[in-house]
Motif scaffolding. Structure first.
Motif, PDB file in Angstrom:
ATOM      1  N   GLU A   1     -48.518 -18.077  40.491  1.00 33.70           N
ATOM      2  CA  GLU A   1     -48.466 -16.623  40.419  1.00 33.70           C
ATOM      3  C   GLU A   1     -47.441 -16.091  39.438  1.00 33.70           C
ATOM      4  O   GLU A   1     -47.537 -14.944  39.009  1.00 33.70           O
ATOM      5  CB  GLU A   1     -48.159 -16.039  41.817  1.00 33.70           C
ATOM      6  N   VAL A   2     -46.417 -16.891  39.109  1.00 38.99           N
ATOM      7  CA  VAL A   2     -45.328 -16.369  38.278  1.00 38.99           C
ATOM      8  C   VAL A   2     -44.986 -17.352  37.164  1.00 38.99           C
ATOM      9  O   VAL A   2     -45.208 -18.559  37.282  1.00 38.99           O
ATOM     10  CB  VAL A   2     -44.060 -16.067  39.110  1.00 38.99           C
ATOM     11  N   ASP A   3     -44.412 -16.798  36.098  1.00 42.06           N
ATOM     12  CA  ASP A   3     -43.930 -17.607  34.983  1.00 42.06           C
ATOM     13  C   ASP A   3     -42.425 -17.818  35.045  1.00 42.06           C
ATOM     14  O   ASP A   3     -41.924 -18.843  34.598  1.00 42.06           O
ATOM     15  CB  ASP A   3     -44.291 -16.935  33.655  1.00 42.06           C
ATOM     16  N   PHE A   4     -41.710 -16.834  35.577  1.00 42.86           N
ATOM     17  CA  PHE A   4     -40.266 -16.965  35.701  1.00 42.86           C
ATOM     18  C   PHE A   4     -39.762 -16.077  36.833  1.00 42.86           C
ATOM     19  O   PHE A   4     -40.495 -15.230  37.362  1.00 42.86           O
ATOM     20  CB  PHE A   4     -39.559 -16.648  34.381  1.00 42.86           C
ATOM     21  N   ILE A   5     -38.496 -16.289  37.196  1.00 39.15           N
ATOM     22  CA  ILE A   5     -37.881 -15.608  38.327  1.00 39.15           C
ATOM     23  C   ILE A   5     -36.610 -14.920  37.855  1.00 39.15           C
ATOM     24  O   ILE A   5     -35.849 -15.475  37.065  1.00 39.15           O
ATOM     25  CB  ILE A   5     -37.526 -16.615  39.446  1.00 39.15           C
ATOM     26  N   VAL A   6     -36.375 -13.708  38.364  1.00 43.66           N
ATOM     27  CA  VAL A   6     -35.128 -12.996  38.092  1.00 43.66           C
ATOM     28  C   VAL A   6     -34.408 -12.750  39.408  1.00 43.66           C
ATOM     29  O   VAL A   6     -34.974 -12.164  40.339  1.00 43.66           O
ATOM     30  CB  VAL A   6     -35.389 -11.659  37.374  1.00 43.66           C
ATOM     31  N   LEU A   7     -33.172 -13.210  39.489  1.00 44.09           N
ATOM     32  CA  LEU A   7     -32.330 -12.954  40.655  1.00 44.09           C
ATOM     33  C   LEU A   7     -31.560 -11.668  40.381  1.00 44.09           C
ATOM     34  O   LEU A   7     -30.524 -11.666  39.726  1.00 44.09           O
ATOM     35  CB  LEU A   7     -31.372 -14.122  40.889  1.00 44.09           C
ATOM     36  N   ALA A   8     -32.103 -10.542  40.880  1.00 43.78           N
ATOM     37  CA  ALA A   8     -31.527  -9.226  40.633  1.00 43.78           C
ATOM     38  C   ALA A   8     -30.535  -8.901  41.749  1.00 43.78           C
ATOM     39  O   ALA A   8     -30.807  -8.104  42.630  1.00 43.78           O
ATOM     40  CB  ALA A   8     -32.633  -8.171  40.542  1.00 43.78           C
ATOM     41  N   ARG A   9     -29.387  -9.581  41.701  1.00 44.24           N
ATOM     42  CA  ARG A   9     -28.359  -9.545  42.723  1.00 44.24           C
ATOM     43  C   ARG A   9     -28.887 -10.114  44.046  1.00 44.24           C
ATOM     44  O   ARG A   9     -28.658  -9.568  45.124  1.00 44.24           O
ATOM     45  CB  ARG A   9     -27.795  -8.128  42.918  1.00 44.24           C
ATOM     46  N   TYR A  10     -29.591 -11.235  43.935  1.00 43.21           N
ATOM     47  CA  TYR A  10     -30.019 -12.008  45.105  1.00 43.21           C
ATOM     48  C   TYR A  10     -28.835 -12.857  45.532  1.00 43.21           C
ATOM     49  O   TYR A  10     -28.427 -13.779  44.815  1.00 43.21           O
ATOM     50  CB  TYR A  10     -31.218 -12.877  44.743  1.00 43.21           C
ATOM     51  N   MET A  11     -28.281 -12.557  46.690  1.00 45.81           N
ATOM     52  CA  MET A  11     -26.999 -13.133  47.074  1.00 45.81           C
ATOM     53  C   MET A  11     -27.167 -14.383  47.941  1.00 45.81           C
ATOM     54  O   MET A  11     -26.612 -14.506  49.038  1.00 45.81           O
ATOM     55  CB  MET A  11     -26.151 -12.075  47.793  1.00 45.81           C
ATOM     56  N   ARG A  12     -27.957 -15.309  47.431  1.00 46.20           N
ATOM     57  CA  ARG A  12     -28.092 -16.625  48.050  1.00 46.20           C
ATOM     58  C   ARG A  12     -28.091 -17.680  46.950  1.00 46.20           C
ATOM     59  O   ARG A  12     -28.610 -17.447  45.857  1.00 46.20           O
ATOM     60  CB  ARG A  12     -29.395 -16.761  48.852  1.00 46.20           C
ATOM     61  N   VAL A  13     -27.514 -18.829  47.251  1.00 46.35           N
ATOM     62  CA  VAL A  13     -27.517 -19.941  46.311  1.00 46.35           C
ATOM     63  C   VAL A  13     -28.775 -20.774  46.541  1.00 46.35           C
ATOM     64  O   VAL A  13     -29.013 -21.251  47.657  1.00 46.35           O
ATOM     65  CB  VAL A  13     -26.259 -20.818  46.477  1.00 46.35           C
ATOM     66  N   LEU A  14     -29.577 -20.942  45.513  1.00 46.07           N
ATOM     67  CA  LEU A  14     -30.796 -21.731  45.620  1.00 46.07           C
ATOM     68  C   LEU A  14     -30.468 -23.217  45.580  1.00 46.07           C
ATOM     69  O   LEU A  14     -29.524 -23.650  44.925  1.00 46.07           O
ATOM     70  CB  LEU A  14     -31.747 -21.381  44.474  1.00 46.07           C
ATOM     71  N   SER A  15     -31.269 -24.012  46.272  1.00 46.38           N
ATOM     72  CA  SER A  15     -31.031 -25.449  46.335  1.00 46.38           C
ATOM     73  C   SER A  15     -31.339 -26.111  44.991  1.00 46.38           C
ATOM     74  O   SER A  15     -32.119 -25.580  44.183  1.00 46.38           O
ATOM     75  CB  SER A  15     -31.910 -26.082  47.411  1.00 46.38           C
ATOM     76  N   PRO A  16     -30.747 -27.270  44.723  1.00 47.85           N
ATOM     77  CA  PRO A  16     -31.062 -27.992  43.484  1.00 47.85           C
ATOM     78  C   PRO A  16     -32.553 -28.290  43.345  1.00 47.85           C
ATOM     79  O   PRO A  16     -33.092 -28.279  42.234  1.00 47.85           O
ATOM     80  CB  PRO A  16     -30.245 -29.277  43.609  1.00 47.85           C
ATOM     81  N   GLN A  17     -33.222 -28.563  44.453  1.00 50.13           N
ATOM     82  CA  GLN A  17     -34.649 -28.868  44.405  1.00 50.13           C
ATOM     83  C   GLN A  17     -35.456 -27.650  43.938  1.00 50.13           C
ATOM     84  O   GLN A  17     -36.392 -27.772  43.133  1.00 50.13           O
ATOM     85  CB  GLN A  17     -35.141 -29.325  45.781  1.00 50.13           C
ATOM     86  N   PHE A  18     -35.088 -26.479  44.435  1.00 48.24           N
ATOM     87  CA  PHE A  18     -35.777 -25.260  44.020  1.00 48.24           C
ATOM     88  C   PHE A  18     -35.510 -24.985  42.541  1.00 48.24           C
ATOM     89  O   PHE A  18     -36.429 -24.679  41.772  1.00 48.24           O
ATOM     90  CB  PHE A  18     -35.306 -24.076  44.870  1.00 48.24           C
ATOM     91  N   VAL A  19     -34.261 -25.094  42.132  1.00 51.44           N
ATOM     92  CA  VAL A  19     -33.883 -24.825  40.748  1.00 51.44           C
ATOM     93  C   VAL A  19     -34.610 -25.768  39.799  1.00 51.44           C
ATOM     94  O   VAL A  19     -35.089 -25.355  38.725  1.00 51.44           O
ATOM     95  CB  VAL A  19     -32.356 -24.949  40.577  1.00 51.44           C
ATOM     96  N   GLU A  20     -34.715 -27.024  40.173  1.00 51.32           N
ATOM     97  CA  GLU A  20     -35.393 -28.002  39.318  1.00 51.32           C
ATOM     98  C   GLU A  20     -36.852 -27.627  39.107  1.00 51.32           C
ATOM     99  O   GLU A  20     -37.410 -27.836  38.022  1.00 51.32           O
ATOM    100  CB  GLU A  20     -35.291 -29.390  39.940  1.00 51.32           C
ATOM    101  N   ARG A  21     -37.486 -27.076  40.133  1.00 52.55           N
ATOM    102  CA  ARG A  21     -38.901 -26.693  40.032  1.00 52.55           C
ATOM    103  C   ARG A  21     -39.112 -25.619  38.958  1.00 52.55           C
ATOM    104  O   ARG A  21     -40.160 -25.580  38.310  1.00 52.55           O
ATOM    105  CB  ARG A  21     -39.370 -26.189  41.402  1.00 52.55           C
ATOM    106  N   TYR A  22     -38.131 -24.747  38.783  1.00 54.13           N
ATOM    107  CA  TYR A  22     -38.244 -23.672  37.793  1.00 54.13           C
ATOM    108  C   TYR A  22     -37.120 -23.770  36.763  1.00 54.13           C
ATOM    109  O   TYR A  22     -36.550 -22.759  36.345  1.00 54.13           O
ATOM    110  CB  TYR A  22     -38.221 -22.305  38.498  1.00 54.13           C
ATOM    111  N   ALA A  23     -36.806 -24.970  36.336  1.00 49.02           N
ATOM    112  CA  ALA A  23     -35.718 -25.195  35.375  1.00 49.02           C
ATOM    113  C   ALA A  23     -35.945 -24.393  34.093  1.00 49.02           C
ATOM    114  O   ALA A  23     -37.034 -24.415  33.515  1.00 49.02           O
ATOM    115  CB  ALA A  23     -35.610 -26.682  35.047  1.00 49.02           C
ATOM    116  N   GLY A  24     -34.919 -23.679  33.669  1.00 46.73           N
ATOM    117  CA  GLY A  24     -35.020 -22.863  32.471  1.00 46.73           C
ATOM    118  C   GLY A  24     -35.845 -21.612  32.649  1.00 46.73           C
ATOM    119  O   GLY A  24     -36.127 -20.907  31.666  1.00 46.73           O
ATOM    120  N   ARG A  25     -36.200 -21.309  33.895  1.00 46.64           N
ATOM    121  CA  ARG A  25     -37.046 -20.132  34.145  1.00 46.64           C
ATOM    122  C   ARG A  25     -36.519 -19.257  35.286  1.00 46.64           C
ATOM    123  O   ARG A  25     -37.265 -18.458  35.846  1.00 46.64           O
ATOM    124  CB  ARG A  25     -38.482 -20.574  34.447  1.00 46.64           C
ATOM    125  N   ILE A  26     -35.247 -19.421  35.631  1.00 49.38           N
ATOM    126  CA  ILE A  26     -34.606 -18.558  36.622  1.00 49.38           C
ATOM    127  C   ILE A  26     -33.420 -17.886  35.957  1.00 49.38           C
ATOM    128  O   ILE A  26     -32.493 -18.549  35.496  1.00 49.38           O
ATOM    129  CB  ILE A  26     -34.129 -19.338  37.865  1.00 49.38           C
TER     130      ILE A  26
END
Length: 300
Positions: free
Chosen positions: A179-204
């Motif tokens: 559904e998405v190409d990239f993600i923007v954390l617009a003051r999302y105040m949670r730290v994402l896990s390494p596994q999640f970050v790896e899934r969208y590497a270079g796109r968060i």
């Protein structure tokens, strides 16, 4: 009067011609790269509109290039260009990608309680400044659901804590899949896990409310006030496993003084956060950012 767009309604058309392509290249620097790329574009029937280059070191560095070109007669697909360009890419050991410039990217917004960056991006999208689609909004709080509803955007409230983070992130990934190409954390105040970050590497893309690398992590305004700084800033960066340490896309600062308390810093900081995040998102959407290790090359 503010006119709100339903989720599937395109924003005002500010994109380039659908026959326009953007070619992004990185490779070891050597003679002949620009000539070879230009010749390939010519043979594919393209006319170069703009070309930007950068090398980290003229003697043995890394070469970066962003090139926009226009087809006189746009092909149905880009297979022909790929076949023409493959030998060039192999000869120069290139990492490359070709982007159809007129196709809007799909952006997921992650938010918490603060609305200033969220609302700013929605307004910029509606005004046509950001040619993106927003398939969904994800939040760990219900507070901003009415804002999303005003814009006709699906809002997914997923409360998250240390005990349920793996399960919640699995839900998030299911929502995002396809559904998405990239993600923007617009003051999302949670730290994402390494596994999640790896899934969208270079796109968060994250906005951090300090001039990194100063005041990494939580409560940067409070720590800036305690330190007696004379400027505060904001940093938009790509998210990596290391907290607030990913490749920086954009930064800016505003002056403060001894009279400013934490509330004053937060108030002044909101404007900087909005502007810095908007610039970073726009440059990402326009394919102006190339990641190089833990740095970026931004062609603006």
């Amino acid at each position: 009067m503010l006119v709100l767009l339903p989720p599937d309604c395109p924003a005002p058309d500010t994109a380039m011609s659908p026959a326009t392509r953007t070619l992004l290249i990185s490779c070891p620097d050597r003679r002949g790269i620009v000539a070879a790329v230009s010749q390939c574009v010519l043979e594919a029937g393209g006319n170069i509109l703009r070309s930007d280059q950068h090398t980290t070191d003229p003697l043995g560095g890394i070469f970066f290039m962003r090139l926009e070109f226009l087809y006189a007669n746009a092909p149905a697909d880009d297979d022909g260009f790929a076949r023409c360009f493959a030998p060039v890419a192999e000869r120069f050991a290139m990492d490359w990608r070709l982007v159809r410039t007129g196709e809007p990217k799909r952006m997921a917004l992650f938010v918490s309680r603060l609305d200033h960056c969220f609302v700013d991006l929605l307004w910029r999208r509606q005004s046509g400044e950001l040619p993106v689609k927003i398939p969904l909004v994800v939040s760990n709080h219900p507070d901003l659901e009415p804002v999303a509803a005003q814009y006709g955007l699906p809002y997914h409230y997923l409360a998250i804590d240390k005990t349920n983070q793996p399960a919640r992130e699995a839900q998030m990934l299911n929502l995002l899949e396809g559904e998405v190409d990239f993600i923007v954390l617009a003051r999302y105040m949670r730290v994402l896990s390494p596994q999640f970050v790896e899934r969208y590497a270079g796109r968060i893309i994250n906005i951090h409310h300090s001039f990194l690398p100063a005041f990494v992590g939580a409560s940067p305004y409070e720590r800036a006030c305690e330190r007696g700084v004379k400027v505060i800033g904001a940093t938009a960066h790509y998210v990596t496993e290391e907290l607030d340490a990913g490749p920086i896309i954009e930064q800016d600062v505003v002056r403060v003084n001894h009279r400013d308390q934490v509330a004053d810093l937060k108030l002044k900081g909101r404007d900087i956060e909005r502007v810095v995040l908007a610039r970073a998102v726009k440059w990402h959407v326009e394919d102006r950012v190339l990641i190089y290790g833990n740095r970026t090359v931004v062609f603006v």
